[in-house]
Write a protein that holds these residues in place. Sequence first.
Motif, short mmCIF file in Angstrom:
data_model
loop_
_atom_site.label_atom_id
_atom_site.label_comp_id
_atom_site.label_asym_id
_atom_site.label_seq_id
_atom_site.Cartn_x
_atom_site.Cartn_y
_atom_site.Cartn_z
N PRO A 186 4.34 -1.82 12.17
CA PRO A 186 5.02 -1.13 11.08
C PRO A 186 4.66 0.36 11.00
N LEU A 187 3.39 0.67 11.16
CA LEU A 187 2.97 2.07 11.02
C LEU A 187 3.54 2.92 12.15
N ALA A 192 6.25 20.29 -4.96
CA ALA A 192 7.34 19.79 -4.10
C ALA A 192 6.76 18.93 -2.99
N THR A 193 5.66 19.38 -2.42
CA THR A 193 5.07 18.63 -1.32
C THR A 193 4.53 17.29 -1.80
N PHE A 194 3.82 17.32 -2.92
CA PHE A 194 3.29 16.10 -3.50
C PHE A 194 4.45 15.16 -3.89
N GLY A 195 5.44 15.72 -4.57
CA GLY A 195 6.59 14.91 -5.02
C GLY A 195 7.36 14.35 -3.85
N ALA A 196 7.52 15.15 -2.79
CA ALA A 196 8.27 14.68 -1.62
C ALA A 196 7.53 13.53 -0.94
N LEU A 197 6.20 13.65 -0.91
CA LEU A 197 5.39 12.59 -0.31
C LEU A 197 5.57 11.29 -1.10
N LEU A 198 5.46 11.41 -2.42
CA LEU A 198 5.60 10.22 -3.27
C LEU A 198 7.01 9.63 -3.16
N GLY A 199 8.00 10.52 -3.23
CA GLY A 199 9.39 10.05 -3.19
C GLY A 199 9.70 9.37 -1.87
N THR A 200 9.18 9.92 -0.77
CA THR A 200 9.43 9.32 0.54
C THR A 200 8.79 7.94 0.64
N LEU A 201 7.54 7.84 0.20
CA LEU A 201 6.86 6.54 0.22
C LEU A 201 7.65 5.51 -0.58
N ALA A 202 8.05 5.92 -1.78
CA ALA A 202 8.79 5.01 -2.65
C ALA A 202 10.09 4.57 -1.99
N ALA A 203 10.79 5.53 -1.38
CA ALA A 203 12.08 5.21 -0.75
C ALA A 203 11.90 4.25 0.43
N GLY A 216 0.83 -1.20 0.00
CA GLY A 216 0.00 0.00 0.00
C GLY A 216 0.86 1.25 0.00
N LEU A 217 2.03 1.13 0.62
CA LEU A 217 2.99 2.23 0.72
C LEU A 217 3.49 2.66 -0.66
#
Lengths: 288, 267, 359
Positions: free
Chosen positions: B175-176, B78-89, A13-14
């Motif tokens: 995990p969360l 930037a905020t949207f991209g940072a959120l996506l990038g962080t999740l992906a990382a 989900g992440l």
Amino acid sequence: MRGVTPARLWSFGLVAPPLVVALLFFLGPLIYLFYVSLHEASSTELYGARFTLANYAAVFSDPFYFLIIKRTLATASWILALSLLIGYPVAYVIARLPPAKRMLVMLLLLFPLMVSNVVRAYGWVAILGRRGVINTTLGDLGLVDAPLSLLYSTQAIVIGLLTILLPYMVISIANTLASMDTRYQEAAQSLGAGPVRTFVHVTLPLSAPGVTSGLLLVFLLTLSAYVTITLIGGPRTKLLVSLIYDNVVGFQWPQAAALAFVLLALALVVTALILAIMRPGRVQGSGR
Amino acid sequence: MSSPWSLPARIVRGIVVALAFLVILAPIVVVIIAAFSPTDFFKFPPPSFSLRWFYEFFRLENMRSAFLFSMQLALGAATFGALLGTLAAVFVAKRRGFVNGLLQALFMAPLVFPTIILGFALLLFYKTVNMPLTPGLLIAHAVIGMPYCFRTVLASLQSLDPAIEEAGQSLGAGPLRTLALVTMPLIWPAVLTGWLFAFVVSFGELNTALFLTGPGATTLPIEIFSYLQFQGSQLVIAAASTLQVGLIILIVFGVQQVVGLRRIVSR
Amino acid sequence: MRSPQGDVSLIGVRKTFGATVAVNNVDLDIPNAAVFSLLGPSGCGKTTTLRLIAGFEQPSAGDVFIREKRVTNVPPYKRDFSMVFQSYALFPHLTVADNVGFGLRMRKVGRTERDKAVREALSLVKLDALAERYPRQLSGGQQQRVALARAIVVKPAVLLLDEPLGALDKLLREEMQVELRDLQRRLGITAVFVTHDQEEALTISDVVAVMRNGVIEQLGPPREIYERPRTEFVAGFLGASNFVDGEVAGREGENAVVMASGRRLLQSDPSGAASGKVRIAVRPERVLLAAPGGDGIPGHVTHVIYRGSVTQFHVAGETGAVIIYVQNSSPEAQRFKTGDAVTYSWEAASGVVLAQGGA
């Protein structure tokens, strides 16, 4: 099966949001673009219904396109060679600064990269243009009668892009050099290599990863720097990226798409070439 | 370390370095000086100091709104991209294998991908699905900004002791909660640094925006570019550029205060 | 299938990573309120076994039980254990007190009760004064104590320790071994301790399991493991050992008569199990060194190494190369030099007949 646990589901989900965005707004549109490049142009629709390879055939049969590709590669080669030639010594000096000073200098290099390219290109226009710093100064000193034509040539593009992209090269190499274990150099000297031979046989090969990433960045950014090329090169000095823009604006979208993929192919070939020559992989990983 | 260079070599070296910095920085410095000149056309050195062109900038409706739009866009993207990038990382960091390598390549790709082609591909896609201008541009910039955050956060995660998250779990945090109470507090400087780069990139981005802007949704760099192309090089452009530079200095300074300069320079 | 007993049980647990088998069919019950050590060289599967108990790894086959409850598919954060990590894994962004209180917070223990428990735990490890410090402000030994306090404060069914003293220097490590042992006794907590240091395992444990290639080679109290190793590997891993090959030729009371290199040796063998070809292990400190002439085995000294409390003699003898420790408090230690002719011998009860084929 012990495979699917709640923890695993949770972590999938992440990754879902970034994955969906990357597929829908990056990979998907590129595949679509390729699909369009294989179709006829249309005056009413975005692209025609008929499948064709003509857009690619045009690129390879038209001597004009050939000339532009050659000019693009020549310009890029000049920029690559000059940026390496200037960038390496500068990076070498920076890497040897004490850490506090080095950080300041790196910031000075990083800062221009943060400024929009349109500003930096405009800066060159303000320096080299007919009413630019150089021409007005020379005119005021009475050295020239009419303003010199310094912009609007491939040479101007080379100078402009070179200075805009040079920090990438310097930063890449300087980071590699600065993080390099000085014991390698000491080992070489303990084995009887002088400064020059130490540099040629140890430092230079070990900096291959930095040089490679510098070359790749500079090359890829050169290929797509439409705005810089247009502002400094003027309307007549066109490179491949300008043709893509012209075709998009002229609503020749399938042709523009085909050119885009020619540009990508060019990027891939040169990237492979740089990797094959530099072989950065041979010094990456463990050396201790 | 003692220098192996002889004196003449050091002089040549000094000149090369000075020259390199001159050509890198000169265009920006000239623009900033020009922005404060009182004359109609740029004279070097300017005869006196004036804010004339800044007034002019804010008088021009197009410029003013482009500046505001760019700021909002960069903030959002930037905020949207940072959120996506962080999740992906966070997802990629703990995994190995072929699929993970592919994912990593996919998330990093926009960083080196020719932006003008991405812009064109998105234009085509947006036209086909009738995407409105502003969200389209926002997503485009988020896609371009995502790798910056992905990269900084991934590096930060990989330098974390893997036992630290296990310690959280061993003490009963799921995990969360481990992510929120253990991992995030340790990687947020990287998130913020990535956000900064995403912001800066969006704020100055040209080649994608070239195709994706339109009436009511034009960024400052594009406004500057079209002004230069069609109205000639008036000094109001210098003022606009100076404002662009000024905002970036401001935001870098702000982030630097929080995460430290070292993190930004050695991202 | 047998039923699990005690705080921790593994039944038929197997763990493979691709083609390599890390843990192979391990079956064990860990006795309550004891320190149970998993001892072995790196790659023997001891850490994997610990991580299987914690739930950081899932077994490929078999089941894990904590307090007789099957937890094989229970994620780590829902298992009743806590762990001291090799790197300590203290949360760098939390103070010492917050680190120690973390587990209680996760268990939704109220503020006042939590503060009290944290204070108690910190005083147990003698760190009361440092509660508001951050981990980076502490020394390695202090960090180690915080990690320990953090783990015990939640009163887990089992405390897992993954080479917890590995990062400390020798002196501090020995001090902490005693402290750890003391604390465990006082709290009556069940502990599983992973280490590759045989001395540490002997010092700290009630039961030691020596692991090799994913299998437990021998399991027993420290004295038994050291004095009566069953295999050559166990004998060799727990300190130096001499090996002598021979063949059983008869019996003499409680002892077997073993012929080795033409010499007649007596080997204690009350059960009378030894027969045929045998390999005997003798600890270096159990070998007696003497001047030529007695009825010992003749040989000559090849090396003499001074090692502080003992002198280590290397002797080339009829039964092969032999290592002998002589206490430096004894005058014998300085009697022989390299090249000297000597004889050596050991008592029948000092040798151990090793299992065949296992090594």
